[in-house]
Design a protein around this motif. Structure first.
Motif, mmCIF file in Angstrom:
data_model
loop_
_atom_site.group_PDB
_atom_site.id
_atom_site.type_symbol
_atom_site.label_atom_id
_atom_site.label_comp_id
_atom_site.label_asym_id
_atom_site.label_seq_id
_atom_site.Cartn_x
_atom_site.Cartn_y
_atom_site.Cartn_z
ATOM 1 N N LYS A 107 0.845 -1.190 0.000
ATOM 2 C CA LYS A 107 0.000 0.000 0.000
ATOM 3 C C LYS A 107 0.884 1.244 0.000
ATOM 4 O O LYS A 107 2.087 1.167 0.265
ATOM 5 C CB LYS A 107 -0.915 0.012 1.226
ATOM 6 C CG LYS A 107 -1.923 -1.136 1.270
ATOM 7 C CD LYS A 107 -2.892 -0.970 2.411
ATOM 8 C CE LYS A 107 -3.820 -2.164 2.544
ATOM 9 N NZ LYS A 107 -4.745 -2.290 1.419
ATOM 10 N N ASP A 117 -1.294 6.778 2.262
ATOM 11 C CA ASP A 117 -2.656 6.326 2.522
ATOM 12 C C ASP A 117 -2.763 5.664 3.890
ATOM 13 O O ASP A 117 -3.751 5.856 4.608
ATOM 14 C CB ASP A 117 -3.116 5.353 1.442
ATOM 15 C CG ASP A 117 -3.245 6.000 0.072
ATOM 16 O OD1 ASP A 117 -3.547 7.209 0.014
ATOM 17 O OD2 ASP A 117 -3.036 5.301 -0.932
ATOM 18 N N TYR A 165 -5.330 6.359 6.949
ATOM 19 C CA TYR A 165 -6.183 5.333 7.547
ATOM 20 C C TYR A 165 -6.135 5.389 9.072
ATOM 21 O O TYR A 165 -7.169 5.294 9.740
ATOM 22 C CB TYR A 165 -5.777 3.935 7.078
ATOM 23 C CG TYR A 165 -5.926 3.702 5.588
ATOM 24 C CD1 TYR A 165 -6.741 4.515 4.805
ATOM 25 C CD2 TYR A 165 -5.249 2.665 4.949
ATOM 26 C CE1 TYR A 165 -6.863 4.302 3.436
ATOM 27 C CE2 TYR A 165 -5.382 2.446 3.589
ATOM 28 C CZ TYR A 165 -6.187 3.270 2.842
ATOM 29 O OH TYR A 165 -6.312 3.054 1.490
ATOM 30 N N GLU A 170 -11.230 -5.596 5.781
ATOM 31 C CA GLU A 170 -10.271 -5.483 4.683
ATOM 32 C C GLU A 170 -10.466 -6.656 3.739
ATOM 33 O O GLU A 170 -10.379 -7.813 4.152
ATOM 34 C CB GLU A 170 -8.846 -5.497 5.254
ATOM 35 C CG GLU A 170 -7.746 -5.645 4.225
ATOM 36 C CD GLU A 170 -6.396 -5.941 4.853
ATOM 37 O OE1 GLU A 170 -5.481 -5.134 4.679
ATOM 38 O OE2 GLU A 170 -6.254 -7.004 5.527
ATOM 39 N N SER A 217 -0.778 -5.205 6.106
ATOM 40 C CA SER A 217 -1.716 -4.134 6.426
ATOM 41 C C SER A 217 -2.645 -4.547 7.565
ATOM 42 O O SER A 217 -2.995 -3.735 8.433
ATOM 43 C CB SER A 217 -2.526 -3.719 5.193
ATOM 44 O OG SER A 217 -3.211 -4.820 4.632
ATOM 45 N N LEU A 271 -12.241 -1.384 3.698
ATOM 46 C CA LEU A 271 -11.224 -1.170 2.667
ATOM 47 C C LEU A 271 -11.320 -2.300 1.656
ATOM 48 O O LEU A 271 -11.160 -3.465 2.012
ATOM 49 C CB LEU A 271 -9.813 -1.161 3.271
ATOM 50 C CG LEU A 271 -9.335 0.116 3.948
ATOM 51 C CD1 LEU A 271 -9.940 0.225 5.342
ATOM 52 C CD2 LEU A 271 -7.820 0.119 4.052
ATOM 53 N N ASP A 317 -9.745 -4.134 -1.318
ATOM 54 C CA ASP A 317 -8.455 -4.284 -2.000
ATOM 55 C C ASP A 317 -8.297 -5.701 -2.543
ATOM 56 O O ASP A 317 -7.211 -6.259 -2.533
ATOM 57 C CB ASP A 317 -7.312 -3.952 -1.027
ATOM 58 C CG ASP A 317 -5.998 -3.685 -1.741
ATOM 59 O OD1 ASP A 317 -6.009 -3.481 -2.970
ATOM 60 O OD2 ASP A 317 -4.944 -3.688 -1.073
ATOM 61 N N HIS A 335 -9.457 -6.138 -8.640
ATOM 62 C CA HIS A 335 -9.644 -4.735 -9.009
ATOM 63 C C HIS A 335 -10.363 -4.527 -10.334
ATOM 64 O O HIS A 335 -10.544 -3.381 -10.754
ATOM 65 C CB HIS A 335 -8.286 -4.022 -9.071
ATOM 66 C CG HIS A 335 -7.665 -3.832 -7.708
ATOM 67 N ND1 HIS A 335 -8.396 -3.858 -6.554
ATOM 68 C CD2 HIS A 335 -6.366 -3.593 -7.347
ATOM 69 C CE1 HIS A 335 -7.587 -3.653 -5.528
ATOM 70 N NE2 HIS A 335 -6.354 -3.490 -5.979
ATOM 71 N N GLU A 388 -9.671 0.782 -2.884
ATOM 72 C CA GLU A 388 -8.220 0.826 -3.104
ATOM 73 C C GLU A 388 -7.856 0.788 -4.589
ATOM 74 O O GLU A 388 -8.539 0.178 -5.405
ATOM 75 C CB GLU A 388 -7.559 -0.364 -2.406
ATOM 76 C CG GLU A 388 -7.591 -0.299 -0.895
ATOM 77 C CD GLU A 388 -6.312 0.283 -0.326
ATOM 78 O OE1 GLU A 388 -5.449 0.715 -1.114
ATOM 79 O OE2 GLU A 388 -6.185 0.299 0.908
ATOM 80 N N ASP A 389 -6.742 1.459 -4.893
ATOM 81 C CA ASP A 389 -6.097 1.428 -6.207
ATOM 82 C C ASP A 389 -6.932 2.013 -7.342
ATOM 83 O O ASP A 389 -6.849 1.569 -8.490
ATOM 84 C CB ASP A 389 -5.643 0.005 -6.555
ATOM 85 C CG ASP A 389 -4.506 -0.458 -5.657
ATOM 86 O OD1 ASP A 389 -3.661 0.378 -5.297
ATOM 87 O OD2 ASP A 389 -4.465 -1.637 -5.293
ATOM 88 N N THR A 436 -1.098 9.302 -3.584
ATOM 89 C CA THR A 436 -2.122 8.386 -3.088
ATOM 90 C C THR A 436 -2.436 7.328 -4.124
ATOM 91 O O THR A 436 -2.346 7.583 -5.330
ATOM 92 C CB THR A 436 -3.413 9.151 -2.723
ATOM 93 O OG1 THR A 436 -4.407 8.208 -2.284
ATOM 94 C CG2 THR A 436 -3.974 9.938 -3.910
ATOM 95 N N VAL A 471 -5.419 6.103 -3.950
ATOM 96 C CA VAL A 471 -6.880 6.106 -3.831
ATOM 97 C C VAL A 471 -7.507 7.425 -4.314
ATOM 98 O O VAL A 471 -8.356 7.989 -3.637
ATOM 99 C CB VAL A 471 -7.300 5.821 -2.369
ATOM 100 C CG1 VAL A 471 -8.762 5.384 -2.309
ATOM 101 C CG2 VAL A 471 -6.436 4.752 -1.731
#
Length: 219
Positions: A44, A48, A52, A66, A74, A136, A138, A141, A166-167, A209, A211
């Motif tokens: 990550k 960011d 968090y 998550e 993470s 979150l 992640d 994607h 995320e991403d 970032t 995000v």
């Protein structure tokens, strides 16, 4: 020469193009592939992660969900932030949980697809016991999957808290154009006509970032 006063002053944001290029350079360097938390890979952006923990403290988060565990770095970060807060639990979900994940009394790993019925039932049960829930996303994607995740998990987020896609940098800046429609496209679709969430760009204030446009605050 006297330094200018910082009181009541905010740095002017850099031009959007500079931000875009800075993020592309940072992501393309793949430094995140070598980013660890206490010896465990945490792919990550550190900027960011700082945001968090600010949110966790501000919102007094009880449950952080998550999706996408990877090597657990993470999840361990969030658990140890909860230790400092004296509260909280991490629910980390992945279709493939490797051996050697970090163990911590505040982490519970859930194996399975994040949008599977049994996994969602588990999240629902945990969320029902929490006063403040942050999510979150992640995992996969690709835009269709990410949008389905957002649709499924939005109901668990408590008012004033966040669902973070995320991403979004993949296709928002874009840092990963060859990936095709990804998280940013999913966010755009999710937010069309959505009056329950709003995009909070203030959380992108550290400039770099993963995000962009992906911090969604529940009203």
């Amino acid at each position: 020469m006297a330094k200018p006063s910082k009181k009541n002053k905010q740095a002017a944001p850099p031009p959007a193009e500079i931000m875009r290029l800075a993020n592309i350079i940072y992501f393309r360097s793949q430094v995140y592939e070598h980013t660890e938390w206490m010896g465990y890979k945490a792919a990550k952006c550190p900027m960011d992660m700082w945001v968090y923990q600010e949110l966790m403290h501000k919102l007094q988060t009880d449950l952080l969900v998550e999706t996408g565990t990877l090597q657990g770095g993470s999840a361990l970060f969030f658990a140890q932030m909860f230790d400092l807060m004296g509260r909280g639990k991490v629910l980390s979900i992945d279709i493939d949980l490797p051996d050697g994940l970090p163990e911590h009394p505040r982490i519970e790993y859930v194996k399975g697809s994040s949008i599977a019925a049994d996994v969602l039932a588990k999240v629902e049960s945990e969320a029902a016991q929490a006063a403040s829930v942050m999510v979150l996303l992640d995992a996969d994607h690709k835009a269709p999957y990410k949008h389905e995740e957002m649709r499924c998990y939005s109901r668990f987020v408590t008012p004033g808290s966040y669902m973070i896609a995320e991403d979004t940098c993949f296709d928002a800046f874009p840092t990963f154009p060859e990936y095709g429609p990804g998280p940013a496209a999913a966010v755009k679709k999710f937010m069309q006509g959505n009056e329950e969430f709003e995009v909070d760009h203030s959380l992108e204030r550290h400039l770099v970032t993963f995000v962009p446009g992906g911090f969604l605050k529940k009203k």
